[in-house]
Scaffold this active site. Structure first.
Site, PDB file in Angstrom:
ATOM      1  N   HIS A   1       0.815  -1.197   0.000  1.00 33.21           N
ATOM      2  CA  HIS A   1       0.000   0.000   0.000  1.00 33.21           C
ATOM      3  C   HIS A   1       0.858   1.260   0.000  1.00 33.21           C
ATOM      4  O   HIS A   1       0.375   2.353  -0.259  1.00 33.21           O
ATOM      5  CB  HIS A   1      -0.905  -0.037   1.241  1.00 33.21           C
ATOM      6  CG  HIS A   1      -1.952   1.024   1.275  1.00 33.21           C
ATOM      7  ND1 HIS A   1      -1.657   2.364   1.201  1.00 33.21           N
ATOM      8  CD2 HIS A   1      -3.285   0.946   1.361  1.00 33.21           C
ATOM      9  CE1 HIS A   1      -2.780   3.053   1.259  1.00 33.21           C
ATOM     10  NE2 HIS A   1      -3.778   2.213   1.355  1.00 33.21           N
ATOM     11  N   CYS A   2       2.164   1.146   0.282  1.00 35.83           N
ATOM     12  CA  CYS A   2       2.951   2.355   0.563  1.00 35.83           C
ATOM     13  C   CYS A   2       3.978   2.714  -0.512  1.00 35.83           C
ATOM     14  O   CYS A   2       3.878   3.759  -1.150  1.00 35.83           O
ATOM     15  CB  CYS A   2       3.667   2.195   1.898  1.00 35.83           C
ATOM     16  SG  CYS A   2       2.524   1.976   3.255  1.00 35.83           S
ATOM     17  N   ILE A   3       4.973   1.845  -0.688  1.00 31.50           N
ATOM     18  CA  ILE A   3       6.145   2.226  -1.477  1.00 31.50           C
ATOM     19  C   ILE A   3       5.811   2.545  -2.942  1.00 31.50           C
ATOM     20  O   ILE A   3       6.339   3.499  -3.497  1.00 31.50           O
ATOM     21  CB  ILE A   3       7.281   1.164  -1.372  1.00 31.50           C
ATOM     22  CG1 ILE A   3       7.506   0.751   0.088  1.00 31.50           C
ATOM     23  CG2 ILE A   3       8.572   1.648  -2.002  1.00 31.50           C
ATOM     24  CD1 ILE A   3       7.964   1.842   1.016  1.00 31.50           C
TER      25      ILE A   3
END
Ligand SMILES: NC(=O)c1ccc[n+]([C@@H]2O[C@H](COP(=O)([O-])OP(=O)(O)OC[C@H]3O[C@@H](n4cnc5c(N)ncnc54)[C@H](O)[C@@H]3O)[C@@H](O)[C@H]2O)c1
Length: 428
Positions: free
Chosen positions: A259-261
């Site tokens: 979900h982030c990088i």
């Protein structure tokens, strides 16, 4: 003290449990009634969160889940941890934050504190969220209610990563807002790192994740370059990491996931445009990382070709659907890109993942929803022309894989140290 945590996912749930364990009364709020019911029944829907941890805080009365957002009025602070994805045009989608703001605003008590934890671009808290909270509540931020941003630093799948022990960066809209937020987190988290503004706190999170995206892109590029030179990048990283200063290891892979990088740096790219700035490092890293699946598929074709086979018509097993080792989270997983590319080239694609028995419906990969993991059995493994390792789960027996699989393409160095036949394993 009683607080509300809005969004009981990978971030909101462990945070709620940490506050509840520390004796703060937590009202967990989510729009997903199934999650609310599961939590109130003492069940966990996240692999690395034990049901016993939920049952314990339910029993001592410090945690309760609900979908009734009017109950925000009962609380002194509201922490928001809702999703911040990219839309179809790869632009920030902060609609979940805005929706949450609109929903809670009419129910906020005077003097309450609202903290945003969702990863987002600088300005979301003191521009966008502040606007909807003020409009919906009729109150003024920094005067009638307090406002802050505090990024989450969750490391899913890492057993040594404990919410309580990870330093928490906090930025307030005013010095008084900061003080309130520091006091709040100080109840449950050991080290608080105050910064000068919400924007500095938002920018801190984006620096952390951009740092990872750029360094992963660097090793991905070196993987390709070193391979052309006949050098194994994994060996090089292992030796470089013996340097006791100035080096931190990052590892190549089949592409970015989670979900982030793959997402957060583009929040910054988008916002930077408003200031006439270009984020060239981020764009380049994105370009390199998103080209990795094609590189891997090229390797698959080469490996099959060496066996006088084509991708078209071959049976390929994807080993690992989760975006990282030992988790059951498949958001933005590069495994889906690999599966799509292989299918497009005519391969018969199956997968095995001990943590994802069946692919759940999602926005991006709905066409794979309902597909079930194959069983881990020697006779099943022998039935594939090629096994493509895209995630390295500890629960997988790679020795057994070496005994059964005819041909393996390994994007994670999972087969290192395992006896294999010449030409059986291809690194990608
Ligand atoms: N997962 C991680 O490791 C991680 C780490 C650091 C930061 N973050 C950030 O934290 C935020 C949340 O991520 P996550 O992984 O917990 O997401 P998630 O999808 O696991 O959880 C989000 C929860 O919010 C709920 N929700 C959606 N809309 C809502 C609404 N309007 N009101 C109330 N609840 C709503 C969903 O039902 C879900 O339970 C994101 O901004 C993410 O970038 C995630």
């Amino acid at each position: 003290m009683k607080i509300a945590v809005v969004g009981l996912g990978y971030v909101g749930l462990p945070l709620s449990l940490q506050f509840a364990r520390a004796g703060v009364e937590v009202l967990g709020l989510d729009v997903d009634q199934q999650k609310v019911d599961a939590l109130n029944a003492g069940e966990s829907y996240i692999k690395h969160i034990a049901a016993s941890d939920i049952a314990a805080v339910l029993k001592n009365g410090t945690f309760k889940a609900s979908s009734d957002f009017a109950r925000v009025i009962e609380t002194e602070a509201v922490i928001i941890a809702v999703p911040t994805p990219l839309n179809k045009n790869r632009e920030p989608d902060i609609s979940f934050i805005i929706e949450t703001g609109k929903t809670i605003a009419p129910h906020m008590a005077k003097g309450c504190l609202v903290v945003l934890e969702s990863t987002t671009y600088p300005g979301t808290t003191d521009e966008d969220l502040k606007g909807v909270l003020e409009t919906g509540s009729g109150m003024k931020a920094g005067v009638d209610f307090h406002l802050a941003f505090s990024p989450e630093r969750e490391d899913p799948g890492n057993p040594d990563s404990k919410v309580e022990l990870i330093p928490k960066v906090v930025g307030g809209y005013t010095p008084e807002c900061l003080k309130k937020a520091v006091d709040l987190y100080g109840r449950a988290i050991r080290t608080i790192v105050p910064v000068s503004s919400c924007r500095a706190a938002e920018a801190t999170k984006l620096l952390e994740n951009t740092f990872r995206a750029v360094n992963i892109a660097l090793v991905n590029e070196l993987k390709v370059v070193y391979e052309a030179m006949g050098i194994d990048v994994w060996e090089v990283i292992e030796s470089a990491k013996t340097k006791p200063f100035g080096f931190m290891p990052f590892y190549p892979g089949p592409g970015l996931g989670g979900h982030c990088i793959p997402i957060d740096p583009f929040y910054l790219t988008w916002k930077a445009r408003e200031y006439g700035q270009h984020t060239r490092f981020i764009e380049l890293a994105g370009e390199i990382n998103t080209s990795m699946p094609e590189f891997v598929i090229h390797k698959v074709a080469e490996a099959l070709n060496a066996r006088r086979k084509s991708v078209n018509g071959s049976k390929v097993l994807i080993l690992g659907i989760a975006y990282k080792a030992n988790v059951d989270d498949d958001r933005e997983s590069p495994s889906y890109v690999l599966m799509d590319l292989l299918k497009k080239r005519g391969a018969e694609v199956s997968y095995y993942d001990p943590h994802i028995p069946v692919i759940r419906p999602s926005r991006e990969h709905s066409h794979w929803a309902g597909t079930k993991s194959v069983e881990w059995k020697p006779e099943v493994l022998r039935g594939f022309d090629l096994v493509l390792i895209s995630t390295q789960h500890e629960a997988v027996d790679y020795r057994e894989l070496a005994e059964c699989a005819e041909c393996i393409v390994d994007t994670r160095n999972a087969m290192a140290g395992i006896k294999t036949a010449p030409g059986q394993v291809w690194k990608a």
